[in-house]
Design an enzyme around this catalytic site. Structure first.
Site, short mmCIF file in Angstrom:
data_model
loop_
_atom_site.label_atom_id
_atom_site.label_comp_id
_atom_site.label_asym_id
_atom_site.label_seq_id
_atom_site.Cartn_x
_atom_site.Cartn_y
_atom_site.Cartn_z
N ARG A 1 -7.16 -3.29 4.76
CA ARG A 1 -5.98 -2.80 5.48
C ARG A 1 -5.75 -3.59 6.77
O ARG A 1 -4.61 -3.84 7.17
CB ARG A 1 -6.12 -1.31 5.78
CG ARG A 1 -4.84 -0.71 6.32
CD ARG A 1 -4.84 0.81 6.32
NE ARG A 1 -3.47 1.30 6.45
CZ ARG A 1 -3.04 2.08 7.43
NH1 ARG A 1 -3.87 2.49 8.36
NH2 ARG A 1 -1.79 2.46 7.47
N HIS B 1 -2.23 -5.36 7.57
CA HIS B 1 -1.40 -5.05 8.74
C HIS B 1 -1.26 -6.24 9.68
O HIS B 1 -0.27 -6.34 10.40
CB HIS B 1 -1.95 -3.83 9.48
CG HIS B 1 -1.49 -2.54 8.88
ND1 HIS B 1 -1.40 -1.37 9.58
CD2 HIS B 1 -1.05 -2.25 7.63
CE1 HIS B 1 -0.95 -0.41 8.77
NE2 HIS B 1 -0.74 -0.91 7.59
N HIS C 1 -3.88 0.39 -3.03
CA HIS C 1 -4.22 1.80 -2.82
C HIS C 1 -5.23 2.32 -3.85
O HIS C 1 -5.53 3.51 -3.86
CB HIS C 1 -2.94 2.65 -2.75
CG HIS C 1 -2.22 2.47 -1.45
ND1 HIS C 1 -0.96 2.95 -1.21
CD2 HIS C 1 -2.61 1.86 -0.30
CE1 HIS C 1 -0.59 2.63 0.03
NE2 HIS C 1 -1.56 1.96 0.60
N TRP D 1 -6.77 7.97 -3.03
CA TRP D 1 -5.82 7.89 -4.14
C TRP D 1 -6.53 8.05 -5.48
O TRP D 1 -5.97 8.56 -6.43
CB TRP D 1 -5.11 6.54 -4.12
CG TRP D 1 -4.09 6.36 -3.04
CD1 TRP D 1 -2.74 6.60 -3.16
CD2 TRP D 1 -4.28 5.86 -1.71
NE1 TRP D 1 -2.11 6.30 -1.96
CE2 TRP D 1 -3.04 5.84 -1.07
CE3 TRP D 1 -5.42 5.44 -0.99
CZ2 TRP D 1 -2.86 5.41 0.26
CZ3 TRP D 1 -5.25 5.01 0.32
CH2 TRP D 1 -3.98 5.00 0.92
ZN1 ZEM Z 1 -1.56 1.05 2.61
N1 ZEM Z 1 -1.75 2.83 3.60
N2 ZEM Z 1 0.46 1.25 2.64
N3 ZEM Z 1 -1.39 -0.77 1.80
N4 ZEM Z 1 -3.56 0.85 2.68
C1 ZEM Z 1 -2.91 3.45 3.93
C2 ZEM Z 1 -4.20 3.02 3.64
C3 ZEM Z 1 -4.49 1.82 3.04
C4 ZEM Z 1 1.20 2.32 3.12
C5 ZEM Z 1 0.71 3.38 3.91
O1 ZEM Z 1 1.57 4.16 4.59
C6 ZEM Z 1 -0.69 3.64 4.02
C7 ZEM Z 1 -0.23 -1.40 1.42
C8 ZEM Z 1 1.01 -0.83 1.41
C9 ZEM Z 1 1.32 0.41 2.00
C10 ZEM Z 1 -4.27 -0.22 2.19
C11 ZEM Z 1 -3.75 -1.44 1.76
C12 ZEM Z 1 -2.40 -1.68 1.60
C13 ZEM Z 1 -2.63 4.68 4.58
C14 ZEM Z 1 -3.69 5.62 5.13
C15 ZEM Z 1 -1.26 4.80 4.65
C16 ZEM Z 1 -0.52 5.99 5.25
C17 ZEM Z 1 -4.11 5.17 6.54
C18 ZEM Z 1 -5.16 6.09 7.14
O2 ZEM Z 1 -4.82 7.25 7.38
O3 ZEM Z 1 -6.29 5.63 7.35
C19 ZEM Z 1 2.59 2.15 2.73
C20 ZEM Z 1 3.72 3.09 3.05
C21 ZEM Z 1 2.64 0.97 2.03
C22 ZEM Z 1 3.81 0.33 1.36
C23 ZEM Z 1 4.90 0.93 1.01
C24 ZEM Z 1 -0.50 -2.76 1.01
C25 ZEM Z 1 0.56 -3.75 0.58
C26 ZEM Z 1 -1.87 -2.94 1.14
C27 ZEM Z 1 -2.69 -4.15 0.89
C28 ZEM Z 1 -2.32 -5.10 0.04
C29 ZEM Z 1 -5.68 0.11 2.18
C30 ZEM Z 1 -6.80 -0.77 1.63
C31 ZEM Z 1 -5.82 1.39 2.70
C32 ZEM Z 1 -7.09 2.20 2.88
C33 ZEM Z 1 -7.62 2.05 4.28
C34 ZEM Z 1 -8.86 2.87 4.56
O4 ZEM Z 1 -9.19 2.99 5.74
O5 ZEM Z 1 -9.51 3.36 3.64
#
Ligand code: ZEM
Length: 286
Positions: free
Chosen positions: A34, A38, A162, A178
């Site tokens: 993540r 970001h 995810h 997820w």
């Molecule tokens: Zn995420 N992501 N993401 N994402 N994401 C979260 C967590 C993780 C969205 C989003 O709002 C959120 C992509 C696209 C999008 C990862 C990778 C990628 C979380 C939870 C949210 C709310 C955060 C938390 O509370 O810790 C939205 C709206 C997306 C697109 C529409 C893309 C593209 C990613 C990588 C290629 C990963 C690995 C996580 C898990 C992080 C963790 O701490 O476990």
């Protein structure tokens, strides 16, 4: 201290820190993925601003964006690696860490090239609010990812990240993993997105998400409104179905799209070197 350009040595130390028994599901991997996403996902193709170069998240202007809440955990995990291999830029370290973590969690090999610098060019600083909001729908997803230059197919492939990690109420307001095995990269996210019956749930903080409850599972699984928006959309939906059926296709498309994400805003010459820098050069194939 390793020899400048010895990315194998850096990768070996990243691998060693992934196992974190006290943290979340026992791995630093998901939050590292993540962090890279970001750092890169602020890119705007039209204005050529944002992107992983510069590692701007170290500073309040970008790091303080509420979308980045919780990513300090990832940066803290990586700090000993940076101290040991001080020649690597943070921008390279964060992107490399994701590539190493994905591979270690069973994911595909992603092409990664070095050369990002930590120079923050104020004229390239992304404004806040460039990252997606999970409470929204397909139009918002397109608005965010088209700005970076991604296609509908690439958007669905990237969303498969995810499969990893979880949501934390104190970071995003959403809650839960997820998939049942969130430290193993696979296409489970797409399978259960289409197969399970997701119910809307309002959390105690008022945030709405979708959940799947099964007594055989230790905890509820969760989906964001943006996740489920992919299934119903007429252009995203067929890719969700394809990736649910074909893990190899998903891995191949994910590797290409994630590799592209990490390169947004970075201009290289024919040899892969970033122009006009004397930064450490090289590459790494996990
Ligand atoms: Zn995420 N992501 N993401 N994402 N994401 C979260 C967590 C993780 C969205 C989003 O709002 C959120 C992509 C696209 C999008 C990862 C990778 C990628 C979380 C939870 C949210 C709310 C955060 C938390 O509370 O810790 C939205 C709206 C997306 C697109 C529409 C893309 C593209 C990613 C990588 C290629 C990963 C690995 C996580 C898990 C992080 C963790 O701490 O476990």
């Amino acid at each position: 201290m390793s020899k400048p350009g010895d990315f194998e040595a850096v990768a070996a130390d990243i691998k060693k820190l992934l196992h974190q028994p006290e943290y979340d599901d026992g791995s630093a991997g998901p939050v590292l993925v993540r962090l890279a996403w970001h750092s890169a996902g602020t890119y705007c193709a039209e204005t050529d601003t944002g992107g992983s170069n510069g590692a701007g998240m170290r500073y309040e202007a970008e790091g303080g964006d509420e979308a980045n809440a919780g990513l300090q955990h990832a940066r803290v995990f990586l700090e000993p690696v940076k101290e040991k291999h001080s020649w690597i830029s943070y921008a390279d370290l964060w992107t490399l860490a994701a590539v190493v973590a994905l591979k270690e969690m069973g994911g595909p090999q992603i092409k990664w090239l070095a050369g990002r610098t930590d120079y923050v060019d104020d004229s390239k600083l992304p404004p806040r609010g460039r990252l997606p909001d999970g409470a929204q729908g397909a139009d918002h997803i397109r608005f965010i990812f088209y700005r970076m230059g991604f296609t509908d197919q690439e958007i669905v492939a990237l969303s498969g990240a995810h499969n990893l990690g979880r949501m934390h109420m104190d970071r995003s307001g959403f809650h839960g993993p997820w998939v049942p095995n969130p430290t193993r990269f696979s296409n489970t996210y797409f399978k259960i997105m289409t197969d399970y019956d997701w119910k809307e749930k309002t959390l105690e903080n008022g945030v709405k998400q979708f959940v799947y409850v099964d007594e055989d599972l230790d905890e509820e699984l969760a989906m964001l409104p943006t996740d489920l928006a992919l299934v119903k959309d007429e252009s995203f939906g067929p890719w969700v179905q394809k990736y649910a059926k074909d893990k190899d296709l998903f891995f191949d498309h994910f590797a290409k799209a994630f590799g592209k994400l990490l390169e947004l805003g970075i201009q290289r010459d024919a040899n892969g070197n970033i122009k006009n820098t004397d930064n450490v050069k090289g590459g790494y194939h996990a």
